[in-house]
Motif scaffolding. Sequence first.
Motif, short mmCIF file in Angstrom:
data_model
loop_
_atom_site.label_atom_id
_atom_site.label_comp_id
_atom_site.label_asym_id
_atom_site.label_seq_id
_atom_site.Cartn_x
_atom_site.Cartn_y
_atom_site.Cartn_z
N ARG A 257 0.82 -1.20 0.00
CA ARG A 257 0.00 0.00 0.00
C ARG A 257 0.87 1.27 0.00
O ARG A 257 0.53 2.24 -0.66
CB ARG A 257 -0.89 -0.03 1.24
N GLU A 258 1.99 1.22 0.75
CA GLU A 258 2.84 2.40 0.85
C GLU A 258 3.34 2.84 -0.53
O GLU A 258 3.27 4.01 -0.88
CB GLU A 258 4.05 2.14 1.76
N LEU A 259 3.82 1.85 -1.30
CA LEU A 259 4.35 2.18 -2.63
C LEU A 259 3.26 2.74 -3.54
O LEU A 259 3.48 3.68 -4.29
CB LEU A 259 4.93 0.92 -3.27
N GLU A 260 2.09 2.14 -3.42
CA GLU A 260 0.95 2.59 -4.23
C GLU A 260 0.61 4.05 -3.89
O GLU A 260 0.38 4.87 -4.78
CB GLU A 260 -0.25 1.69 -3.91
N LEU A 261 0.62 4.32 -2.61
CA LEU A 261 0.30 5.67 -2.14
C LEU A 261 1.33 6.67 -2.65
O LEU A 261 0.98 7.74 -3.18
CB LEU A 261 0.29 5.68 -0.61
N VAL A 262 2.61 6.30 -2.52
CA VAL A 262 3.69 7.20 -2.97
C VAL A 262 3.54 7.44 -4.48
O VAL A 262 3.64 8.58 -4.95
CB VAL A 262 5.08 6.58 -2.65
N PHE A 263 3.25 6.38 -5.20
CA PHE A 263 3.11 6.49 -6.66
C PHE A 263 2.01 7.48 -7.02
O PHE A 263 2.23 8.43 -7.79
CB PHE A 263 2.79 5.11 -7.24
N TRP A 264 0.82 7.30 -6.45
CA TRP A 264 -0.31 8.13 -6.87
C TRP A 264 -0.16 9.56 -6.38
O TRP A 264 -0.58 10.50 -7.08
CB TRP A 264 -1.63 7.50 -6.39
N ILE A 265 0.46 9.75 -5.21
CA ILE A 265 0.65 11.13 -4.75
C ILE A 265 1.65 11.84 -5.65
O ILE A 265 1.48 13.01 -6.02
CB ILE A 265 1.10 11.16 -3.26
N ARG A 266 2.68 11.12 -6.08
CA ARG A 266 3.66 11.74 -6.98
C ARG A 266 3.04 12.06 -8.34
O ARG A 266 3.32 13.09 -8.94
CB ARG A 266 4.87 10.82 -7.13
N VAL A 267 2.19 11.15 -8.82
CA VAL A 267 1.51 11.39 -10.10
C VAL A 267 0.62 12.63 -9.98
O VAL A 267 0.63 13.53 -10.83
CB VAL A 267 0.70 10.17 -10.55
N ALA A 268 -0.15 12.69 -8.88
CA ALA A 268 -1.05 13.83 -8.68
C ALA A 268 -0.26 15.13 -8.59
O ALA A 268 -0.66 16.16 -9.15
CB ALA A 268 -1.86 13.62 -7.40
N ALA A 269 0.90 15.06 -7.90
CA ALA A 269 1.73 16.28 -7.77
C ALA A 269 2.26 16.71 -9.13
O ALA A 269 2.31 17.90 -9.44
CB ALA A 269 2.88 16.02 -6.80
N GLN A 270 2.65 15.73 -9.93
CA GLN A 270 3.18 16.09 -11.25
C GLN A 270 2.09 16.74 -12.12
O GLN A 270 2.38 17.60 -12.93
CB GLN A 270 3.75 14.86 -11.94
N LEU A 271 0.86 16.30 -11.91
CA LEU A 271 -0.25 16.87 -12.70
C LEU A 271 -0.83 18.12 -12.04
O LEU A 271 -1.68 18.79 -12.62
CB LEU A 271 -1.36 15.83 -12.85
N GLY A 272 -0.39 18.40 -10.80
CA GLY A 272 -0.92 19.56 -10.08
C GLY A 272 -2.37 19.37 -9.65
O GLY A 272 -3.12 20.34 -9.56
N ARG A 273 -2.79 18.14 -9.40
CA ARG A 273 -4.18 17.87 -9.02
C ARG A 273 -4.27 17.57 -7.52
O ARG A 273 -3.82 16.51 -7.07
CB ARG A 273 -4.73 16.66 -9.79
N ALA A 274 -4.87 18.48 -6.76
CA ALA A 274 -4.99 18.29 -5.32
C ALA A 274 -6.32 17.64 -4.95
O ALA A 274 -6.42 16.90 -3.97
CB ALA A 274 -4.84 19.62 -4.60
N GLU A 275 -7.35 17.92 -5.73
CA GLU A 275 -8.71 17.52 -5.35
C GLU A 275 -8.87 16.01 -5.12
O GLU A 275 -9.50 15.60 -4.15
CB GLU A 275 -9.73 18.01 -6.38
N PRO A 276 -8.32 15.17 -6.00
CA PRO A 276 -8.51 13.73 -5.75
C PRO A 276 -7.93 13.26 -4.43
O PRO A 276 -8.35 12.23 -3.89
CB PRO A 276 -7.78 13.06 -6.93
#
Lengths: 466, 263
Positions: A257-276
């Motif tokens: 789960r940790e890796l999954e979380l890190v992955f999606w937070i980094r993807v969201a940060a790269q896209l500049g999407r905070a809402e999800p």
Amino acid sequence: MNSRYPALIRCAVPGGLAVAVAMVVRCVTAAPPPDVQAILTQHGADPTASAQAVVARGPSAVAELRRLAVSGPAEMVPLAMRAWAAARWTRLGIASTGALFTAEEPAALAAWETLVAERGAAALAVALELSETPGLGARAMRFVPVLLSAAAAVDVAAWIAHQTLTGSDDAERLVRLLMEGAERTRDPVPQARVVEILLLLWRYREALEVAERSFATSSADVFVSLAATAIRRGGSDEALVSAFDRLYRGRADRAGRELELVFWIRVAAQLGRAEPIRGKLRPPDLLRLPPADAAQVVQNLVRLGLASEASGLLFAGQAPFQIYLRAWARRAAGETAAEASDLSTLETSLGNDGELLKGEALAAADVMDRLGDVSAAIRLWKRIIDAQPPGTLHDVNAHLRLARVAESAGDLTNALAHCEEALRISRELDTSTLTGPGGQRGTEWLMRAILELRRRLGARELRNPP
Amino acid sequence: MATMRNVLAHSIRLVSMLLAVGASAAKDGEERPRVREFQEPPTIRVLGTSARFRLEGGEGVEMWLDAETLGALALADAIACLPSSVVATRLPWPDIGSEGGPGAIGAEWSPAERRLHVRMGSLPLITVQLPDGGTPSRILLRHLDRLALLVLRPTGGPAIWVWVGTLRFVLLVPDAEQYLLCEVEEARVGSQVVEKSALLQGLSVSRLDEAGDVIVIGRSPAGEPFHHRHRVCAADLEERLNRALGTLSRTLKIEAAAGRFDR
């Protein structure tokens, strides 16, 4: 588009008449199937001749032969199966399958490399047939990375796109083959190549799936940016939203789960999407992360304007690096009083009565360094070296960090001194505990680093004599 | 029997008509897919006379400049822009070493007010107000795709043109690589039709204010029709370029002051 016709017919005319009309229309509009059954009957005893005759009729005849072999009339199936066994390789221009089928690994790989060199991306068709041949699937999976390293992503994608446009169902199977190949290998290079190919084919959902799975095996940065590209080009944040929903609803202690979380937070940060992300994280999400990952996640949350959320999630954090991260997030959120309080707590959490918890201090210093607070990190590394007991593994690490900082500041003499001290301590320790970059043996790596620094210092002195 | 035949014939005609309507609707739908908007701004690649040095301008601006342009940026104490909203066409610039003449642009420096009055003959074009601090002696003036370095006299009066240069601009559409395997039926920048190769490698525009939305119509690698619109705001491009030139000018001076160009 075609699915509209039955609906229209059902609405227009009642029951059986509609079906009859639809069948008439279908018979009139569809191209007549190639007369493969006649060929099979004609060459009955000679499957090779049947195969050659079918292949000569073109791809639609081959497809029909395959259909007959799988679901033809009972009396035709044995003939069709024998002919298909020969045609599947004949149509690919493979005269002899010996090396690919039966040779031992090095010879088989060599035969495969030759095939890839001759055919480029088109060799993928052979890999596809191999993967669908009982007993050879695993071998095909070992061939796929070889092809991906030899053929350009755009060539492979163009070849698959061509299959799509010619109406062949091979395209779907080829995409599945590549995805399976990416899953089987642990090498991030062919995995990234597969994602690039899927992006070129506009298969964004599949690209995202492979990027996420590949990140779980290698944590390579490239998968974050490829996943962000897939979401951006796909034009929908749905994948991000559902990923955070899934994480929110899932068990906090699930493995991976940790890796999954890190992955999606980094993807969201790269896209500049905070809402999800907003409201979708729970304290254990951050508190279970190791220092480097936690620092990265907090940094990304702050970048997305979620500093208060990050500090709230770290509220119960007791480890010094977590207290520092909380202070850092509070500073970003403009909560200066709370930040000062955290920094004071940090000092007491590092040890009592003059003792320093060296491991905890090292983790906190690394986080400070990662977040750009280099001077605070340097102070803490020096404290680790000065604190009792001397000569621990943490001292070696602190010396190495200080050597790196000195080297990047151009102070080679200081860097050399720290490396030499690290080597001296490490020789007194059990050397099996020391590991250099990329899994090298620690002391050997250190000795090479020292030699390199001495060489550079010597060259500098030659250039600028005192 | 005849009635049955009539019913069958009527039904087949009805079905044929409906099929034709369905097919026509499907064809129309295929020809006009929903327009997808891409909001990410394009990267601006700024090219000097020769693209010798590559520098990052920040905010999606790449600079590929020649030594002369870099030198002018390093020497300039301030950068001024003559917006295309003031003068939309290229104006005759004065000769090097001159102060401008009746048929060319001229600039008057007022040190007390810290203002540069740019004029065309006797027609005032724009007044540039310089911020307080320091005494500027050189100004870099940009208009459309042209740059000029002006020397200001401490006592004021007409500025002297000491160098002129030209920039070229290439717009890099974000994620243009996605069109690599597509059949591009139509690609436009504003109203200007462009080739697929230009879409992939970068769209040359002579002036940033002429850039408009990038429209791409075609078929995906799977053969499905698409219609994409990449939003391009000319004013945003101009602002980003001005900021990048300012940042680069300041960085070059800091680097020079730190002696990093000694070697």
